[in-house]
Design a protein around this motif. Sequence first.
Motif, PDB file in Angstrom:
ATOM      1  N   LYS A  64       0.108  -0.535  -0.278  1.00 49.23           N
ATOM      2  CA  LYS A  64       1.314  -1.047  -0.162  1.00 49.23           C
ATOM      3  C   LYS A  64       2.671  -0.820  -0.905  1.00 49.23           C
ATOM      4  CE  LYS A  64      -0.543  -5.884  -0.025  1.00 49.23           C
ATOM      5  NZ  LYS A  64      -1.323  -6.700  -0.743  1.00 49.23           N
ATOM      6  N   LEU A  65       3.598  -0.587  -0.281  1.00 49.69           N
ATOM      7  CA  LEU A  65       4.672   0.158  -0.852  1.00 49.69           C
ATOM      8  C   LEU A  65       4.661   1.082  -1.386  1.00 49.69           C
ATOM      9  CD1 LEU A  65       6.209  -3.435  -2.607  1.00 49.69           C
ATOM     10  CD2 LEU A  65       7.002  -2.252  -0.401  1.00 49.69           C
ATOM     11  N   GLY A  66       3.632   2.052  -0.487  1.00 47.24           N
ATOM     12  CA  GLY A  66       3.674   3.366  -0.974  1.00 47.24           C
ATOM     13  C   GLY A  66       2.695   3.763  -1.973  1.00 47.24           C
ATOM     14  N   GLN A  67       1.782   2.814  -2.332  1.00 43.44           N
ATOM     15  CA  GLN A  67       0.791   3.198  -3.520  1.00 43.44           C
ATOM     16  C   GLN A  67      -0.440   2.286  -3.336  1.00 43.44           C
ATOM     17  OE1 GLN A  67       3.202   2.757  -6.763  1.00 43.44           O
ATOM     18  NE2 GLN A  67       3.147   0.582  -7.015  1.00 43.44           N
ATOM     19  N   TYR A  68      -1.430   3.040  -3.948  1.00 45.16           N
ATOM     20  CA  TYR A  68      -2.753   2.234  -4.083  1.00 45.16           C
ATOM     21  C   TYR A  68      -2.735   1.644  -5.498  1.00 45.16           C
ATOM     22  CZ  TYR A  68      -3.756   4.954  -0.084  1.00 45.16           C
ATOM     23  OH  TYR A  68      -3.894   5.607   1.247  1.00 45.16           O
ATOM     24  N   GLU A  69      -3.720   0.618  -5.636  1.00 42.62           N
ATOM     25  CA  GLU A  69      -3.442   0.048  -7.078  1.00 42.62           C
ATOM     26  C   GLU A  69      -5.049  -0.250  -7.279  1.00 42.62           C
ATOM     27  OE1 GLU A  69      -0.435  -3.154  -8.750  1.00 42.62           O
ATOM     28  OE2 GLU A  69      -2.447  -4.375  -8.524  1.00 42.62           O
ATOM     29  N   PHE A  94     -17.196   8.173  10.355  1.00 45.01           N
ATOM     30  CA  PHE A  94     -16.000   8.789  10.004  1.00 45.01           C
ATOM     31  C   PHE A  94     -14.916   7.499   9.773  1.00 45.01           C
ATOM     32  CE2 PHE A  94     -12.948   6.980  13.557  1.00 45.01           C
ATOM     33  CZ  PHE A  94     -13.703   6.517  14.354  1.00 45.01           C
ATOM     34  N   VAL A  95     -13.886   8.006   8.958  1.00 46.76           N
ATOM     35  CA  VAL A  95     -12.913   7.104   8.686  1.00 46.76           C
ATOM     36  C   VAL A  95     -11.580   7.719   8.933  1.00 46.76           C
ATOM     37  CG1 VAL A  95     -13.166   7.802   6.365  1.00 46.76           C
ATOM     38  CG2 VAL A  95     -11.982   5.666   6.809  1.00 46.76           C
ATOM     39  N   HIS A  96     -10.600   7.203   9.589  1.00 48.38           N
ATOM     40  CA  HIS A  96      -9.258   7.663   9.765  1.00 48.38           C
ATOM     41  C   HIS A  96      -8.080   6.971   9.142  1.00 48.38           C
ATOM     42  CE1 HIS A  96      -6.023   8.406  13.250  1.00 48.38           C
ATOM     43  NE2 HIS A  96      -6.012   9.106  12.324  1.00 48.38           N
ATOM     44  N   PHE A  97      -7.458   7.736   8.203  1.00 46.16           N
ATOM     45  CA  PHE A  97      -6.295   6.995   7.439  1.00 46.16           C
ATOM     46  C   PHE A  97      -4.962   7.458   8.257  1.00 46.16           C
ATOM     47  CE2 PHE A  97      -9.911   7.983   4.450  1.00 46.16           C
ATOM     48  CZ  PHE A  97      -9.846   6.694   4.145  1.00 46.16           C
ATOM     49  N   PHE A  98      -4.251   6.297   8.763  1.00 42.67           N
ATOM     50  CA  PHE A  98      -3.241   6.717   9.464  1.00 42.67           C
ATOM     51  C   PHE A  98      -1.841   6.189   8.610  1.00 42.67           C
ATOM     52  CE2 PHE A  98      -0.293   5.508  12.844  1.00 42.67           C
ATOM     53  CZ  PHE A  98       0.187   6.882  13.331  1.00 42.67           C
ATOM     54  N   ALA A  99      -0.903   6.942   8.379  1.00 42.63           N
ATOM     55  CA  ALA A  99       0.164   6.689   7.702  1.00 42.63           C
ATOM     56  C   ALA A  99       1.053   7.921   7.863  1.00 42.63           C
ATOM     57  CB  ALA A  99       0.230   5.922   6.387  1.00 42.63           C
ATOM     58  N   PRO A 100       1.903   7.983   8.933  1.00 41.20           N
ATOM     59  CA  PRO A 100       2.730   9.210   9.213  1.00 41.20           C
ATOM     60  C   PRO A 100       3.875   9.273   8.405  1.00 41.20           C
ATOM     61  CG  PRO A 100       2.785   7.720  11.305  1.00 41.20           C
ATOM     62  CD  PRO A 100       1.724   7.110  10.257  1.00 41.20           C
ATOM     63  N   SER A 119      10.474  -3.085   6.739  1.00 41.01           N
ATOM     64  CA  SER A 119      10.733  -1.818   7.682  1.00 41.01           C
ATOM     65  C   SER A 119       9.399  -1.291   8.401  1.00 41.01           C
ATOM     66  CB  SER A 119      10.950  -0.674   6.577  1.00 41.01           C
ATOM     67  OG  SER A 119      10.351  -0.979   5.494  1.00 41.01           O
ATOM     68  N   PRO A 120       9.114  -1.968   9.439  1.00 39.47           N
ATOM     69  CA  PRO A 120       8.174  -1.636  10.569  1.00 39.47           C
ATOM     70  C   PRO A 120       8.705  -0.451  11.145  1.00 39.47           C
ATOM     71  CG  PRO A 120       9.759  -3.528  11.522  1.00 39.47           C
ATOM     72  CD  PRO A 120      10.278  -3.068  10.123  1.00 39.47           C
ATOM     73  N   LEU A 121       7.768   0.493  11.078  1.00 34.55           N
ATOM     74  CA  LEU A 121       7.899   2.039  11.652  1.00 34.55           C
ATOM     75  C   LEU A 121       7.393   2.176  13.104  1.00 34.55           C
ATOM     76  CD1 LEU A 121       6.851   3.915   8.606  1.00 34.55           C
ATOM     77  CD2 LEU A 121       9.128   3.105   8.926  1.00 34.55           C
ATOM     78  N   LEU A 122       6.245   1.453  13.162  1.00 31.94           N
ATOM     79  CA  LEU A 122       5.824   1.426  14.626  1.00 31.94           C
ATOM     80  C   LEU A 122       5.117   0.114  15.087  1.00 31.94           C
ATOM     81  CD1 LEU A 122       3.657   4.671  14.173  1.00 31.94           C
ATOM     82  CD2 LEU A 122       5.658   4.671  15.291  1.00 31.94           C
ATOM     83  N   SER A 123       5.235   0.089  16.357  1.00 31.00           N
ATOM     84  CA  SER A 123       4.386  -1.308  16.873  1.00 31.00           C
ATOM     85  C   SER A 123       3.545  -0.792  17.856  1.00 31.00           C
ATOM     86  CB  SER A 123       5.585  -2.325  17.275  1.00 31.00           C
ATOM     87  OG  SER A 123       6.067  -1.779  18.713  1.00 31.00           O
ATOM     88  N   GLU A 124       2.677  -1.747  18.170  1.00 32.66           N
ATOM     89  CA  GLU A 124       1.455  -1.643  19.210  1.00 32.66           C
ATOM     90  C   GLU A 124       0.887  -0.304  18.837  1.00 32.66           C
ATOM     91  OE1 GLU A 124       0.626  -4.258  20.459  1.00 32.66           O
ATOM     92  OE2 GLU A 124       2.673  -5.273  20.444  1.00 32.66           O
ATOM     93  N   LEU A 179       2.936  -1.000  12.094  1.00 35.35           N
ATOM     94  CA  LEU A 179       2.796  -0.159  10.961  1.00 35.35           C
ATOM     95  C   LEU A 179       4.073  -0.206  10.005  1.00 35.35           C
ATOM     96  CD1 LEU A 179       1.166   1.943   9.310  1.00 35.35           C
ATOM     97  CD2 LEU A 179       2.525   3.570  10.462  1.00 35.35           C
ATOM     98  N   PHE A 180       3.937  -0.814   8.739  1.00 29.12           N
ATOM     99  CA  PHE A 180       4.936  -0.995   8.039  1.00 29.12           C
ATOM    100  C   PHE A 180       5.300   0.312   7.117  1.00 29.12           C
ATOM    101  CE2 PHE A 180       3.768  -5.428   9.006  1.00 29.12           C
ATOM    102  CZ  PHE A 180       4.777  -5.831   9.374  1.00 29.12           C
ATOM    103  N   ASN A 181       6.592   0.534   6.736  1.00 31.82           N
ATOM    104  CA  ASN A 181       6.491   1.437   5.779  1.00 31.82           C
ATOM    105  C   ASN A 181       5.745   1.203   4.453  1.00 31.82           C
ATOM    106  OD1 ASN A 181       7.810   4.074   4.659  1.00 31.82           O
ATOM    107  ND2 ASN A 181       9.627   3.121   4.030  1.00 31.82           N
TER     108      ASN A 181
END
Length: 878
Positions: A152-157, A258-264, A457-462, A483-485
């Motif tokens: 969230k907001l660029g970090q894991y907690e 497998f696990v895929h992490f996506f956050a371009p 700040s949504p970066l991508l949709s669908e 996908l939100f920033n």
Amino acid sequence: MIGGDPYFSTLSLFVFLFVPSLPLSLFLSSQVEVYSVTVDCTVASRFAHTVLTSSAINKANTSQEIFFEVEMPKTAFITNFSMEIEGQAYVGEVKEKEKAKKQYEKAVSSGQTAGLVKVSGRKMEKFSVSVNIAANSNVTFVLTYQELLQRKLGQYEILTRVKPKQLVQNFQIEVDIYEPQGIAFVDAYGTFLSNELLPLVEKTVTDNKAHISFSPTLEQQRKCPGCDGTLIDGDFIVKYDVNRAKTLGDIQIVNGYFVHFFAPPDLPRVPKNVVFVIDRSGSMAGTKMDQTQEALLEILKDLHMEDYFALIPFDHEITPWKNSLMKATEENVAEAMKYVSGLFARGGTNINDAVLRAVNMLINDRKNNNVPDRNLDMIILLTDGLPEAETRPPKIQENVRGAIDGNMSLFCLGFGNNVDYTFLDVMARQNKGVARRIYEASDATLQLQGFYEEVSSPLLSEVDLRYPDNAVEFVTTNHFRQLFNGSEIVVAGRLSDNDINNFLVEVFANGFEEDFKVQGQASAMEWDVIYPDQEYIFGDFTERMWAYLTIQQLLEKSKSGPSEEKENNTAKALDLSLQYSFVTPLTSMVVTKPETEDGPGSPLIADKLTEAVMSTLSVYYSLYSSSDNTCTVDGDPHFMIELPEREDSLCFNINDTPGTIFNLVRDLTSGILVNGQTIGDKKIPPDGKINTYFGRFGIVHQSLGVRLDVTTKDILVSQDGKRVKMLWSDAASLKGANMDLLLTKDRSLTVTLRDSVKFVILLHKVWEKHPYHQNYLGFYTLDSHLLSPSVHGLLGQFYHGIEFEVADLRPGEVEEKPDATMYIKGQALNVTRGWQKDYRWDVKNGENVPCWFVHSNGTGLIDGDASDYVVSGLFKTV
Ligand SMILES: *[C@@H]1O[C@H](CO)[C@@H](O)[C@H](O)[C@H]1NC(C)=O
Ligand SMILES: *[C@@H]1O[C@H](CO)[C@@H](O)[C@H](O)[C@H]1NC(C)=O
Ligand SMILES: *[C@@H]1O[C@H](CO)[C@@H](O)[C@H](O)[C@H]1NC(C)=O
Ligand SMILES: *[C@@H]1O[C@H](CO)[C@@H](O)[C@H](O)[C@H]1NC(C)=O
Ligand SMILES: *[C@@H]1O[C@H](CO)[C@@H](O)[C@H](O)[C@H]1NC(C)=O
Ligand SMILES: *[C@@H]1O[C@H](CO)[C@@H](O)[C@H](O)[C@H]1NC(C)=O
Ligand SMILES: *[C@@H]1O[C@H](CO)[C@@H](O)[C@H](O)[C@H]1NC(C)=O
Ligand SMILES: *[C@@H]1O[C@H](CO)[C@@H](O)[C@H](O)[C@H]1NC(C)=O
């Protein structure tokens, strides 16, 4: 054998109630020494595995009940729980909740204690159990839970709550993070860490590994030289993020999953058209409105030049700032800020028309080419109440869904406890948005801003993540609306062929300038090569992560849809919970307790709250959500001190002749005085019991020059020589420089004295022709944290807390009300478990709040004697 005794079945219920809040601790009724508390957290690619261990010894020469309480994140699932007593381990087993419940009920009715989980604050859930430990015996509790950390907001907690409440010989927190993508940064801190303790947090970060440890010695834990208090009390937080080199994201294949992490990284900002639909109904008056205004001002400031925005405040009427969206130019933003500052609360809550107005404004502006085509449309609704005018949630949902028609996102914020959160949640989901609760608390402004930041700040949709059909199976959700920033999409699945070393991964999405499309080859990751020494830790983490995600998504799906689908989803979630030993809302962990002199072994249960239970708890939560102690007097002068930290209350009564005036609050430093005068019944009831109530309150704030005289008939306000009289039959809201008053007709008067104190006086109306009783008043302190440490008075002395312990529960005069011994202020008092009504949330019927009743006019609990608090006049200090 005590098991079958009916009295003890009552007792066991009370055991939960008096377990004070000692997260990650053992409750020392007396002579219980906690000698070890450790937190061991290992994160492998966002999947966190935490083990909490706590050991204690019963130093008494009789057996004692020892309590173990921990708090863990709501998003976590317990996976194991065990107790070791005298060398023997008792290990938990995950069972279907329904089956476990039968065992649990049997245990409760046979007088044995069982584990219990309840909500604890916004993010945490509390788990507590107790066992009876023989003299001079040791006990060790071990609890394990797992969760997928969400970005969230660029970090894991990673959040761990530690409250040992006593000095601990061996105290240790260890966090190990393994992130093959590489670690971008790591921060570690404790909310309780002073400048002296902060350097004790050790942090080692290498390329793809981080180690954090915190192990203060007994001396370092000490609050002050020579005293027994501990500094360790609060949240220990680790925040980090990983490097993101590849647009495709990171794919890890371990052990057939497998696990895929996506956050371009580096996607362009998307300009937006945003309409703020703001509830300004009467119930928002006061702090909530102030906080909303404050948050809006910050949000407006953050708008970008290319954004367009509109403001639609509403009550029963819809009153847009302008009739169309405005470009976020400096002048427009400045004008809007001025407008927001001038908003005030009044009237009803017409959610339906307000949201429809927002939708129409966006549609019209698009039609008239008033806003750029490529901008993204979103509506942010904030409300604190139930819909009026159109009051049927399904009808509103239908109207809104029809109007939006999939063409914009609707985000809903439910402020406080009087909202129908489910309604908002469903409506947001139906329209590509999300809902969030805003808790009524001093940080509400930050909560509002934070939510806006997350979704603005949504970066991508669908977003569509695709894997070859023939290579993978049981893939978790792989389509996401947005996908939100600062966030991240996670998809996991099983490889249908264990030999696959490479497979094609593709991601398609709507970008805002152009369509987004990436593809690449995923290959198995050699964990044992990257982390040669630790490979044993990770064995099955991708598989467990897959199971965790699948269960969460099935549980989510089982909330809606046709009933057969719901049943199927629930059944699948249950199967997986059992197979992977996760305590989810469908399962319970059962530990069979050792046999004791009290009877045969009986089960202990670790549970997870279900949605249904949580929603009934929301009101309960609100009662305790403030960290302040809430001190009250209401009813036949019953004084109540709520202790939110301990989720418990104390109460006492003072019997005296009608007409007596008591000092309730007195703070000479800030010049506050609250006195209350009692009244009696109109005539003595046939049972001969003489009741007294408070019938008049006198309130003075010297430095603000305020004086209030509140009776059951009217309210006299004097400020700087001016006098205003209000009747209870009025509804009024006065906002002044030093004081805000909110009078709800025939119900309540909320008084906020600037930088000082906030309280509510409730009017209890009794039927006019009642033969004996008459109207009376109740007094509730809502916020007292700004008063000085020297504040005193019958209620005031408790504003800054009180320490006590309760032990030795035993049968009382009335079966449902056992007695106990309370150790307080160096003495032992006989107290009785009872109930006191809190009328704040339900003025008519009140809400039962369990409390420890201190007899004899509160002797022993209050400083001095009840007669010391009697004063000679409504505004007198002596
Ligand atoms: C142990 O029990 C004896 C009586 O049985 C008592 O006198 C003594 O104070 C107890 N000791 C402790 C440490 O409680
Ligand atoms: C649960 O904990 C016990 C005791 O610590 C341990 O022996 C057992 O292996 C654990 N079970 C699982 C499934 O990890
Ligand atoms: C309890 O634990 C302590 C510390 O580990 C140990 O010294 C002691 O011998 C243990 N006592 C018993 C009765 O097991
Ligand atoms: C995303 O957030 C980061 C910091 O939180 C910020 O630096 C960046 O500019 C944002 N990107 C977009 C596209 O909004
Ligand atoms: C939503 O968008 C679609 C496609 O752009 C359009 O056909 C439809 O009319 C829009 N709905 C409304 C209510 O404007
Ligand atoms: C639910 O499960 C049953 C039995 O496994 C199956 O026959 C049925 O088609 C499933 N229904 C749905 C809606 O998935
Ligand atoms: C408390 O109650 C017990 C009996 O339950 C009695 O023996 C004792 O004297 C009482 N103590 C006080 C301080 O009233
Ligand atoms: C306290 O209690 C006693 C006995 O119930 C009563 O007589 C007395 O007046 C009460 N009030 C005060 C202020 O002490």
